[in-house]
Design a protein around this motif. Structure first.
Motif, PDB file in Angstrom:
ATOM      1  N   LEU A 123       0.835  -1.206   0.000  1.00  0.00           N
ATOM      2  CA  LEU A 123       0.000   0.000   0.000  1.00  0.00           C
ATOM      3  C   LEU A 123       0.868   1.253   0.000  1.00  0.00           C
ATOM      4  N   PHE A 124       1.900   1.266   0.847  1.00  0.00           N
ATOM      5  CA  PHE A 124       2.773   2.434   0.937  1.00  0.00           C
ATOM      6  C   PHE A 124       3.514   2.667  -0.373  1.00  0.00           C
ATOM      7  N   GLY A 126       2.784   1.350  -3.194  1.00  0.00           N
ATOM      8  CA  GLY A 126       1.804   1.466  -4.279  1.00  0.00           C
ATOM      9  C   GLY A 126       1.352   2.894  -4.498  1.00  0.00           C
ATOM     10  N   HIS A 127       1.183   3.658  -3.414  1.00  0.00           N
ATOM     11  CA  HIS A 127       0.715   5.033  -3.608  1.00  0.00           C
ATOM     12  C   HIS A 127       1.813   5.887  -4.250  1.00  0.00           C
ATOM     13  N   ALA A 130       1.700   4.912  -7.881  1.00  0.00           N
ATOM     14  CA  ALA A 130       0.515   5.497  -8.516  1.00  0.00           C
ATOM     15  C   ALA A 130       0.749   6.969  -8.845  1.00  0.00           C
ATOM     16  N   ILE A 131       1.314   7.714  -7.913  1.00  0.00           N
ATOM     17  CA  ILE A 131       1.609   9.127  -8.172  1.00  0.00           C
ATOM     18  C   ILE A 131       2.586   9.254  -9.334  1.00  0.00           C
TER      19      ILE A 131
END
Length: 297
Positions: A123-124, A126-127, A130-131
């Protein structure tokens, strides 16, 4: 006699041409950028007297190489013909090679990600991914036109600074079991964030005309180049003032050298500068920062 005298000149010319091709390949394929990201991550490890693990270094290098090269081959990059620089021309001529390099880098990064057990931080990380991807890929349709994150007014420099600071400071902290909210981690994050933010302003100055033609509203485009330079220098000042505890005056002097060099790069930045000014100096100063930390440690 003339043929004999021409041979040294021809050899020098051939060597210079070959050298320039290799330099162009290293700079415009974002290899130096990937090296810089790895070096800055290593510099954070060195703050805690630890060398960067080899496979993590490979992961940072490969992931950076993928993200920058996949961005460089996007179609919109080649519709901006009004500002066709030598760098852009090289990228157009080597578009297939850059795409292949991006795919290989993605495969290597994915393999190292799974091998080193980073899945619990999906999650960490991944963000951040994504950015980085949505920075150039369309995310919203505004006034009939699809916009990427970089197209939102004044946002692009902060996105760049955040992702670079997160990767090069928070990833080492997590690897070593440090809390991201620990004061020293926050201080290192802030120091790195403002340093990268200053460099991001430099690249906005480089892209001044291109961004205006494409409708991207950046600090130089809205407030002017001089104002952008002033903000970049202010960011460097803030970065310089965020001093970790226990730094001796001599070490502080050494650590200030990359900031001073960056200030000079900011001061003399202009969109008319050669491509090497940005691709070599502005990116290379991040490696200089690592060398300063390495010397101090």
């Amino acid at each position: 006699m003339r043929e004999v005298s021409d041979k040294p000149a021809a050899a020098v010319s051939s060597f210079t041409t070959g050298l320039r091709r290799w330099v162009d390949a290293v700079l415009y394929s974002s290899t130096l950028v990937a090296v810089a990201a790895t070096c800055l991550t290593w510099a954070t490890f060195l703050f805690w007297r630890v060398h960067i693990p080899g496979r993590l270094a490979g992961l940072i290098f490969a992931a950076t190489l993928f993200l920058y090269n996949i961005d460089s081959v996007l179609p919109y990059k080649f519709r901006q013909q009004a500002v066709l620089s030598g760098r852009k021309l090289w990228m157009m001529q080597h578009r297939r090679e850059l795409f292949a390099l991006a795919l290989v880098a993605l495969a290597v990064a994915t393999l190292l990600f799974w091998l080193d057990g980073w899945r619990h931080l999906m999650l960490f990380l991944g963000h951040l991914a994504a950015i980085s991807l949505l920075y150039s890929f369309p995310v919203a349709k505004i006034h009939g036109r699809w916009r990427a994150l970089r197209d939102f007014p004044l946002l692009k420099v902060f996105l760049i600074a955040y992702v670079w600071a997160a990767i090069t400071v928070w990833v080492p902290a997590l690897y070593l079991g440090k809390a991201l909210t620990a004061p020293v981690v926050l201080l290192l994050f802030g120091r790195r964030f403002f340093f990268i933010l200053a460099l991001a302003f430099v690249f906005d100055i480089r892209d001044y005309t291109k961004d205006r033609l494409s409708g991207t509203r950046t600090f130089p485009g809205i407030f002017g180049v001089k104002a952008a330079k002033a903000l970049a220098l202010l960011c460097l000042l803030v970065s310089a003032l965020l001093i970790p505890a226990g730094i001796t005056p001599v070490h502080l002097l050494v650590l200030t050298i990359p900031i001073v060099l960056t200030g000079l790069i900011v001061w003399f930045a202009d969109e008319t500068r050669p491509d090497y000014y940005f691709a070599l100096l502005a990116d290379g100063v991040m490696v200089v920062q690592f060398l300063a930390v390495y010397w101090v440690v």
